[in-house]
Design an enzyme around this catalytic site. Structure first.
Site, mmCIF file in Angstrom:
data_model
loop_
_atom_site.group_PDB
_atom_site.id
_atom_site.type_symbol
_atom_site.label_atom_id
_atom_site.label_comp_id
_atom_site.label_asym_id
_atom_site.label_seq_id
_atom_site.Cartn_x
_atom_site.Cartn_y
_atom_site.Cartn_z
ATOM 1 N N ARG A 46 -2.710 -7.957 18.226
ATOM 2 C CA ARG A 46 -1.435 -7.483 17.660
ATOM 3 C C ARG A 46 -0.687 -8.650 17.024
ATOM 4 O O ARG A 46 0.000 -8.491 16.032
ATOM 5 C CB ARG A 46 -0.571 -6.808 18.746
ATOM 6 C CG ARG A 46 0.805 -6.424 18.252
ATOM 7 C CD ARG A 46 1.483 -5.259 18.977
ATOM 8 N NE ARG A 46 1.212 -5.151 20.376
ATOM 9 C CZ ARG A 46 1.745 -5.932 21.347
ATOM 10 N NH1 ARG A 46 2.593 -6.873 21.025
ATOM 11 N NH2 ARG A 46 1.417 -5.743 22.596
ATOM 12 N N TYR A 98 12.131 3.684 -4.061
ATOM 13 C CA TYR A 98 11.007 4.505 -3.586
ATOM 14 C C TYR A 98 11.499 5.536 -2.542
ATOM 15 O O TYR A 98 12.286 5.192 -1.655
ATOM 16 C CB TYR A 98 9.949 3.587 -2.977
ATOM 17 C CG TYR A 98 8.774 4.316 -2.382
ATOM 18 C CD1 TYR A 98 7.832 4.937 -3.202
ATOM 19 C CD2 TYR A 98 8.607 4.401 -1.005
ATOM 20 C CE1 TYR A 98 6.766 5.616 -2.650
ATOM 21 C CE2 TYR A 98 7.538 5.080 -0.453
ATOM 22 C CZ TYR A 98 6.622 5.687 -1.289
ATOM 23 O OH TYR A 98 5.562 6.361 -0.736
ATOM 24 N N ASP A 170 10.965 -4.919 -3.943
ATOM 25 C CA ASP A 170 9.694 -4.201 -3.835
ATOM 26 C C ASP A 170 8.943 -4.428 -5.152
ATOM 27 O O ASP A 170 9.341 -3.946 -6.206
ATOM 28 C CB ASP A 170 9.976 -2.710 -3.593
ATOM 29 C CG ASP A 170 8.708 -1.890 -3.427
ATOM 30 O OD1 ASP A 170 7.648 -2.293 -3.955
ATOM 31 O OD2 ASP A 170 8.775 -0.831 -2.783
ATOM 32 N N LYS A 195 -1.500 0.201 -3.389
ATOM 33 C CA LYS A 195 -1.554 0.515 -4.812
ATOM 34 C C LYS A 195 -2.421 -0.512 -5.551
ATOM 35 O O LYS A 195 -3.579 -0.658 -5.216
ATOM 36 C CB LYS A 195 -0.124 0.616 -5.359
ATOM 37 C CG LYS A 195 0.841 1.410 -4.455
ATOM 38 C CD LYS A 195 0.470 2.873 -4.293
ATOM 39 C CE LYS A 195 1.224 3.596 -3.184
ATOM 40 N NZ LYS A 195 2.671 3.499 -3.208
HETATM 41 C C1 LIG Z 1 3.703 3.632 -2.237
HETATM 42 C C2 LIG Z 1 4.933 2.818 -2.305
HETATM 43 C C3 LIG Z 1 5.577 2.381 -1.146
HETATM 44 C C4 LIG Z 1 5.104 2.764 0.247
HETATM 45 O O1 LIG Z 1 3.864 2.243 0.543
HETATM 46 P P1 LIG Z 1 2.797 2.940 1.550
HETATM 47 O O2 LIG Z 1 1.657 2.001 1.500
HETATM 48 O O3 LIG Z 1 2.503 4.301 0.985
HETATM 49 O O4 LIG Z 1 3.462 3.044 2.862
HETATM 50 C C5 LIG Z 1 6.686 1.566 -1.278
HETATM 51 N N1 LIG Z 1 7.163 1.220 -2.503
HETATM 52 C C6 LIG Z 1 6.581 1.643 -3.633
HETATM 53 C C7 LIG Z 1 7.151 1.221 -4.937
HETATM 54 C C8 LIG Z 1 5.453 2.447 -3.588
HETATM 55 O O5 LIG Z 1 4.892 2.870 -4.726
#
Ligand SMILES: *Cc1c(COP(=O)(O)O)cnc(C)c1O
Length: 377
Positions: A46, A98, A170, A195
């Protein structure tokens, strides 16, 4: 070292035990100790896992940070990082953040006494006007989802510095290949590595990257305490995926430019939102802080009927949530990424029922255009 080289050589590239050309999957939860007085660096997974660490070191180098922490998802990265704030603290957040981040801020962190004010972050004066004596951070996403609105990161970071608070960004849509917020004086970079960074639609993962060591230590403490770190198998897959980030982004972006030009001239398309277009309101600022417009954009159609036909009728671009894979993905923000945002809030933000988002993959752009054409009719 240029970024293309850092992708391959930035983190540990060789397993010290065997010379294997890559860090193996340490699918192990605990480690034998030899001294009662001094436990070795690895004791329980962990806290530390060598495969996760190799991935964290790689992403830290790419973003120009001193430390990266890898999490079980983008939302795990975001939620864990937000735990550095305390009851009574306040955040200024971009209003088309998001959907999942909006959800945790407005329904969970708010309940724990961490309040947020959502502002149009394309306007620096709106950001500064929302700062209260108890404000501790500015949370941004640029270009934002799904309208690709652009925030001036240098400007926002300068406001934060003046007020003695931090900036969180982000950076999922851009990846460190196209934009590095730490270099623009922001403090924390967050990612959904699910992504473009992993890029193959087969792993959920997330990252938090910082320059400041003490800040990194605070996030790391919560990651270990909560147990939100990324598992070794997914760390390995993401390490493999990120090696091709540059070639994937270059090709997807080139395809995007071609598709955007075609859509702009289409009679059923009423608007295209893409920071690569000179007429996009954030084009100049985006070009000054990023190395390219990326491979995600959104567009509006002439009616709900056309929208439905396109979403249900496209064969190559999969009608799905998510983005950033080798395969194109077409999604419907109103019912997908922003489904958790109340309808009236959503419409006020400009996320209409005729808005579609496209994440362009590595297919031939001519085939994608033919597919979109047959679906729209
Ligand atoms: C998909 C996404 C998230 C969340 O990520 P997960 O891996 O699905 O938890 C956060 N910010 C943006 C801009 C995203 O496209």
């Amino acid at each position: 070292m240029k970024l293309a080289t850092k992708l391959i050589h930035g983190g540990p590239t060789v397993d010290m035990q065997t010379g294997a050309l890559g860090v193996p999957i340490y699918q192990i939860s605990t480690y034998r100790q030899t001294s009662v007085d001094h436990f070795s660096k690895y004791d329980y997974a962990r806290g530390d896992n060598p495969t996760r660490e190799a991935l964290e070191d790689t992403i830290a180098v790419l973003e120009g940070g001193s430390r990266c922490l890898a999490f079980a998802s983008g939302m795990a990265a975001i939620s864990t990082t937000l735990m550095i704030f305390s009851p009574g603290d306040h955040l200024v957040v971009c209003d088309d953040v998001y959907g999942g981040a909006y959800r945790v801020l407005s329904t969970i962190f708010s309940r724990m006494g961490i309040k947020s004010t959502f502002v149009d972050a394309t306007d620096l004066t709106a950001i500064e006007a929302a700062i209260l004596p108890e404000t501790k951070g500015i949370y941004l996403e640029t270009p934002s989802n799904p309208l690709l609105k652009v925030t001036d990161l240098r400007g926002a970071a300068a406001i934060a510095r003046r007020h003695g608070i931090i900036t969180l960004v982000d950076n999922t849509f851009m990846t460190p290949y196209l934009q590095r917020p730490l270099e623009l004086d922001c403090d924390i970079v967050l990612h959904s590595g699910t992504k473009f960074i992993n890029g193959h639609s087969d792993v959920l993962c997330g990252f938090a990257v910082v320059k400041d060591k003490e800040l990194g230590q605070r996030i790391r403490y919560i990651q270990n305490a909560f147990g939100t770190g990324l598992g070794p198998q997914d760390s390995f897959l993401t390490l493999r995926g990120v090696k091709t980030l540059k070639v994937r982004m270059d090709q997807s972006q080139q395809n995007t430019l071609k598709i955007v030009e075609w859509l702009k001239a289409h009679e059923r398309v009423t608007a295209v939102h893409y920071p690569g277009l000179p007429e996009h309101p954030g084009h100049v600022i985006h070009s000054a802080q990023a190395d390219g417009p990326g491979a995600v954009f959104s567009f509006e159609l002439d009616s709900y009927e056309t929208t439905k036909r396109l979403l249900e009728g496209s064969h190559l671009a999969a009608f799905a949530v998510s983005l950033g894979g080798v395969e194109s993905i077409i999604s419907y923000p109103a019912k997908m990424s922003h489904a958790s945002v109340p309808k009236e809030v959503r419409e006020r933000k400009g996320i209409k029922d005729t808005l579609v988002r496209l994440s362009v993959g590595l297919e031939d752009p001519d085939d994608l255009i033919a597919d979109l054409q047959q679906a729209m009719g």
